[in-house]
Design a protein around this motif. Sequence first.
Motif, PDB file in Angstrom:
ATOM      1  N   ALA A 191       0.834  -1.202   0.000  1.00 35.47           N
ATOM      2  CA  ALA A 191       0.000   0.000   0.000  1.00 35.47           C
ATOM      3  C   ALA A 191       0.866   1.249   0.000  1.00 35.47           C
ATOM      4  CB  ALA A 191      -0.939  -0.010   1.206  1.00 35.47           C
ATOM      5  N   GLU A 192       1.905   1.234   0.785  1.00 40.10           N
ATOM      6  CA  GLU A 192       2.792   2.387   0.830  1.00 40.10           C
ATOM      7  C   GLU A 192       3.521   2.562  -0.498  1.00 40.10           C
ATOM      8  OE1 GLU A 192       6.479   4.044   3.475  1.00 40.10           O
ATOM      9  OE2 GLU A 192       4.949   2.830   4.458  1.00 40.10           O
ATOM     10  N   ALA A 193       3.997   1.458  -1.063  1.00 31.74           N
ATOM     11  CA  ALA A 193       4.718   1.530  -2.339  1.00 31.74           C
ATOM     12  C   ALA A 193       3.827   2.033  -3.465  1.00 31.74           C
ATOM     13  CB  ALA A 193       5.297   0.162  -2.702  1.00 31.74           C
ATOM     14  N   LEU A 194       2.568   1.646  -3.442  1.00 35.71           N
ATOM     15  CA  LEU A 194       1.636   2.044  -4.501  1.00 35.71           C
ATOM     16  C   LEU A 194       0.838   3.300  -4.134  1.00 35.71           C
ATOM     17  CD1 LEU A 194       0.285  -1.445  -5.622  1.00 35.71           C
ATOM     18  CD2 LEU A 194       2.055  -0.036  -6.694  1.00 35.71           C
ATOM     19  N   GLU A 195       1.142   3.861  -2.964  1.00 41.10           N
ATOM     20  CA  GLU A 195       0.466   5.061  -2.477  1.00 41.10           C
ATOM     21  C   GLU A 195      -1.049   4.874  -2.459  1.00 41.10           C
ATOM     22  OE1 GLU A 195       2.170   8.001  -5.110  1.00 41.10           O
ATOM     23  OE2 GLU A 195       3.760   8.417  -3.652  1.00 41.10           O
ATOM     24  N   THR A 196      -1.472   3.818  -1.770  1.00 37.00           N
ATOM     25  CA  THR A 196      -2.884   3.503  -1.650  1.00 37.00           C
ATOM     26  C   THR A 196      -3.116   2.887  -0.276  1.00 37.00           C
ATOM     27  OG1 THR A 196      -4.741   2.484  -2.804  1.00 37.00           O
ATOM     28  CG2 THR A 196      -2.692   1.208  -2.735  1.00 37.00           C
ATOM     29  N   THR A 197      -4.252   2.269  -0.091  1.00 37.35           N
ATOM     30  CA  THR A 197      -4.579   1.658   1.188  1.00 37.35           C
ATOM     31  C   THR A 197      -4.428   0.136   1.113  1.00 37.35           C
ATOM     32  OG1 THR A 197      -6.900   1.346   0.629  1.00 37.35           O
ATOM     33  CG2 THR A 197      -6.283   3.475   1.636  1.00 37.35           C
ATOM     34  N   PRO A 198      -4.244  -0.514   2.261  1.00 38.63           N
ATOM     35  CA  PRO A 198      -4.192  -1.988   2.248  1.00 38.63           C
ATOM     36  C   PRO A 198      -5.464  -2.606   1.658  1.00 38.63           C
ATOM     37  CG  PRO A 198      -3.337  -1.178   4.327  1.00 38.63           C
ATOM     38  CD  PRO A 198      -3.916   0.013   3.597  1.00 38.63           C
ATOM     39  N   LYS A 199      -6.610  -1.997   1.894  1.00 40.04           N
ATOM     40  CA  LYS A 199      -7.866  -2.500   1.335  1.00 40.04           C
ATOM     41  C   LYS A 199      -7.834  -2.432  -0.198  1.00 40.04           C
ATOM     42  CE  LYS A 199     -11.982  -4.064   2.214  1.00 40.04           C
ATOM     43  NZ  LYS A 199     -12.125  -5.403   2.709  1.00 40.04           N
ATOM     44  N   ALA A 200      -7.284  -1.364  -0.735  1.00 39.92           N
ATOM     45  CA  ALA A 200      -7.164  -1.240  -2.192  1.00 39.92           C
ATOM     46  C   ALA A 200      -6.187  -2.279  -2.736  1.00 39.92           C
ATOM     47  CB  ALA A 200      -6.714   0.162  -2.576  1.00 39.92           C
ATOM     48  N   VAL A 201      -5.136  -2.578  -1.977  1.00 42.00           N
ATOM     49  CA  VAL A 201      -4.183  -3.615  -2.390  1.00 42.00           C
ATOM     50  C   VAL A 201      -4.887  -4.968  -2.460  1.00 42.00           C
ATOM     51  CG1 VAL A 201      -2.099  -4.906  -1.727  1.00 42.00           C
ATOM     52  CG2 VAL A 201      -2.148  -2.411  -1.551  1.00 42.00           C
TER      53      VAL A 201
END
Length: 178
Positions: free
Chosen positions: A144-154
């Motif tokens: 999530a951090e690497a893709l600049e999103t949330t764990p839920k989005a991952v």
Amino acid sequence: MLMSDVAAGDDEAFRALTQVLYAPALGTAMKVLGNRAEAEDAVQTALVKLWRTAARFDPEKAKVETWFRRIVINACIDRKRALKPVDPIDEAYDLESEAPGPEAETAGMMRDARIGAAVMELPTRQRAAITLFYGDGATMNEIAEALETTPKAVEGLLARARADLAKRLEPLKEELEA
């Protein structure tokens, strides 16, 4: 800490940090881009960005490796957007097989190439998520951090990637189970 020295403009600290970060970053970039030359370019771009933005690094928020992984993934996504489509079979991963004979080895290599091609056909963010999760063993939070999103989005990216791969690899199901 090396990052504070890099932020201060210390060339030796940057070289030392590069030695630590380069190989894992190249592996990730190769899995995302599927091409060594493009992966090397993406990592070089990421290293330049690390050098220029080192002062922004906050050790309270992330580890250097996690922060740099995000920079690498973003560089890969930018490169992928700029690339023309390539034949994924030609750019497939390094294929090695432990098959006993040449026929089995060839069959394994062809299967691996088809799997690699299927992965390369995924949208860039799905490919990045699946590569980080299965290839690098990253956690949902790290991805999530690497893709600049949330764990839920991952989780959603991974679910879509798995479903897409299952559909693309359906013809290989019997072969993969053997």
